[in-house]
Scaffold this motif. Structure first.
Motif, short mmCIF file in Angstrom:
data_model
loop_
_atom_site.label_atom_id
_atom_site.label_comp_id
_atom_site.label_asym_id
_atom_site.label_seq_id
_atom_site.Cartn_x
_atom_site.Cartn_y
_atom_site.Cartn_z
N THR B 153 0.94 -1.30 -0.06
CA THR B 153 -0.03 0.00 -0.03
C THR B 153 0.90 1.36 -0.24
OG1 THR B 153 -1.89 -1.14 1.27
CG2 THR B 153 -1.98 1.23 1.10
N ALA B 156 2.19 1.52 -3.28
CA ALA B 156 1.06 2.15 -4.30
C ALA B 156 0.92 3.37 -4.22
CB ALA B 156 -0.10 1.21 -3.95
N PHE B 158 3.21 6.01 -3.08
CA PHE B 158 4.02 6.45 -3.27
C PHE B 158 4.48 6.71 -4.83
CE2 PHE B 158 9.23 7.73 -2.22
CZ PHE B 158 8.85 8.52 -2.83
N THR B 159 4.26 5.65 -5.58
CA THR B 159 4.31 5.39 -6.91
C THR B 159 3.23 6.39 -7.71
OG1 THR B 159 3.35 3.17 -7.13
CG2 THR B 159 5.53 3.39 -7.21
N THR B 160 1.94 6.26 -7.03
CA THR B 160 0.97 7.14 -7.36
C THR B 160 1.16 8.74 -7.54
OG1 THR B 160 -0.88 5.62 -6.86
CG2 THR B 160 -1.30 7.62 -7.08
N ILE B 164 1.79 11.13 -10.53
CA ILE B 164 0.99 12.26 -10.82
C ILE B 164 1.89 13.32 -11.05
CG2 ILE B 164 -0.65 13.68 -9.48
CD1 ILE B 164 -1.80 11.17 -8.39
N GLN B 183 -7.51 12.22 -7.34
CA GLN B 183 -6.94 10.96 -7.84
C GLN B 183 -6.37 10.25 -6.73
OE1 GLN B 183 -7.42 9.61 -10.86
NE2 GLN B 183 -6.46 7.72 -10.22
N TRP B 186 -9.29 9.12 -4.45
CA TRP B 186 -9.82 8.13 -4.89
C TRP B 186 -9.22 6.72 -4.84
CZ3 TRP B 186 -8.58 4.57 -8.59
CH2 TRP B 186 -9.80 3.68 -9.33
N THR B 187 -7.62 6.82 -5.07
CA THR B 187 -6.60 5.67 -4.92
C THR B 187 -6.80 5.19 -3.21
OG1 THR B 187 -5.51 6.67 -6.76
CG2 THR B 187 -4.51 4.85 -5.12
N LYS B 190 -9.99 3.38 -2.47
CA LYS B 190 -9.96 2.14 -3.00
C LYS B 190 -9.13 1.16 -2.25
CE LYS B 190 -12.51 2.15 -6.43
NZ LYS B 190 -13.28 1.34 -6.63
N LEU B 191 -7.79 1.86 -1.78
CA LEU B 191 -7.05 0.87 -1.05
C LEU B 191 -7.51 0.46 0.28
CD1 LEU B 191 -3.56 2.31 -2.28
CD2 LEU B 191 -4.64 0.40 -2.94
N SER B 194 -11.00 -1.98 0.47
CA SER B 194 -11.06 -3.39 0.17
C SER B 194 -10.82 -4.14 1.40
CB SER B 194 -9.90 -3.50 -0.89
OG SER B 194 -8.60 -3.40 -0.18
#
Lengths: 201, 201
Positions: B153, B156, B158-160, B164, B183, B186-187, B190-191, B194
Motif C-alpha cells: 500500500t 502504491a 508513493f508511485t501514484t 501524478i 485522484q 480516490w486511490t 480504493k486501497l 478493500s
C-alpha cells in the motif's frame, strides 16, 4: 491508404529490415520503397525530420499490444496485468529500458527540451491512456468494473506504472523487476476486487 | 545532542532567519551560531559542501508532517489523504513545485548527475517511504488495513504520487491540481475500502 500513409508505411518497412539505429530513412530510399518521386515525398514531408517524426508517431500507435484482453474466458485481473506488464521493465533489458524511459522524459521536459521530443512524449502518453481506457472499458462491459470508474482506474494504473519506472531508477535494489511486476499485479487486484459484488453479473 | 548535531541545528537556525536562497551558511557564521571554533567545525565538516549536504539531509528529515494521522476519531481515509496531500502540488505554487520536483530528479539521475544530488534524492525517497509506512502502520493497528499489506500500500501511494507529478508536467491541462488531489483521494478510498470487512474490528 492515403499517399501520406503509404510513405510512412514504406519508411516503417525500411526501418524494420534495418539494424537497430541504422535505418536508412533517407528521402531517396523511402521514396523508392514507396514508389513515389522525391518531389512527392517532399510535398508531404518537407524535411527529413518531419518524416522521422511521422514514423516515430506511427510506431507509437502500433506498439501497444492488446494481447487477450477481450478473451472473457480468462480472469480479468490476469488479462489486465498481461497488458500492463508491457509497460514494465523486463529482466533481459531493464537497464536499457529504464534509461530510454528516463531520457525520453529528459529530452521532452528537461532544461534543453526539444519540441519534437515533447510531441512524441505527449503522443505516447495519450496513446497509453487510450489503451488503458480501451482495456478497462472492455472489462467494465463484462461487469468486472464500475463503468464510471474507468477513467480514475486508468489514471491509477498509468501513474503507478510511471512511478514504478522512476522508483526502479532511484532504488534499483528495492524496486527490482520482480517487485515492479508484483506491485502492478497487486494494484490491479485491489482496483478490480473492490468491484467484486458485481463481478458475477 | 552531539556536537555534530548542534552544528547542524545552528546552521538550520541561520537558514530559517535568512531570506530564501540567501542563507549565510559560511563556516564562520555557523561556527559562531553554534558556539564552536572554526577548527571544530572543520573537524566535523571538512568542506562547506559537506555542511550544506548535512543541512539538506536534516531538512528532509523534518519536512514531512504527520498532521492528525493518529487521531482515531477521524475517518482513516481523510487522515491518510491529508498526509499524502503534502506531496502533491498546490494551486499557489504548482509550477515551481513541479519544476523543483523534476530538476531534483534531473540532477540526481540525468546525464550530468551529481553524487550529492543523488544522495539527497535517495534520502528523501527513503524518508517518504518511512513516513508512508508509519502512517499505514498506525491505520493497520486501528484495524483499517491488513497489516501484511502495509508495504504494497505504501508503494502504491508513493508511485501514484510520483506518477501524478510526472503526468502533471506532461499533461498539465488534464492532470490539474484538483485532478491530482481527487485522484489520490480516490486511490486511498480504493486501497482502504478493500479491507472494509475488518475495519470495524
Amino acid at each position: 491508404m492515403s499517399k501520406r500513409d503509404e510513405i510512412i508505411a514504406a519508411a516503417i518497412r525500411l526501418a524494420e529490415v534495418s539494424q537497430p539505429g541504422q535505418a536508412n530513412l533517407s528521402v531517396r530510399a523511402v521514396a523508392k520503397e514507396a514508389g513515389v518521386g522525391a518531389s512527392t515525398l517532399r510535398h508531404y514531408f518537407p524535411t527529413q525530420a518531419d518524416l522521422h517524426e511521422a514514423v516515430a508517431l506511427r510506431s507509437i500507435d502500433t506498439v501497444i499490444n492488446d494481447f487477450s484482453i477481450a478473451d472473457s474466458s480468462r480472469a480479468p485481473a490476469d488479462r489486465l496485468y498481461e497488458c500492463c506488464a508491457q509497460f514494465l521493465p523486463t529482466h533481459e533489458h531493464r537497464d536499457v529500458q529504464l534509461e530510454t524511459w528516463f531520457s525520453m522524459h529528459l529530452h521532452a521536459l528537461g532544461a534543453e527540451k526539444r519540441a519534437v521530443s515533447r510531441r512524441l512524449l505527449e503522443h505516447g502518453h495519450r496513446v497509453t491512456y487510450d489503451s488503458l481506457h480501451r482495456w478497462l472499458n472492455l472489462l467494465a462491459e463484462e461487469g468486472h468494473l464500475d463503468p464510471t470508474e474507468v477513467a480514475p482506474t486508468a489514471t491509477a494504473l498509468f501513474t503507478t506504472v510511471d512511478g514504478i519506472a522512476l522508483h526502479s531508477i532511484i532504488s534499483p535494489e528495492t524496486m527490482t523487476v520482480d517487485a515492479a511486476h508484483e506491485q502492478v499485479k497487486w494494484t490491479i487486484d485491489k482496483l478490480l476486487s473492490s468491484w467484486s459484488p458485481h463481478s458475477t453479473s
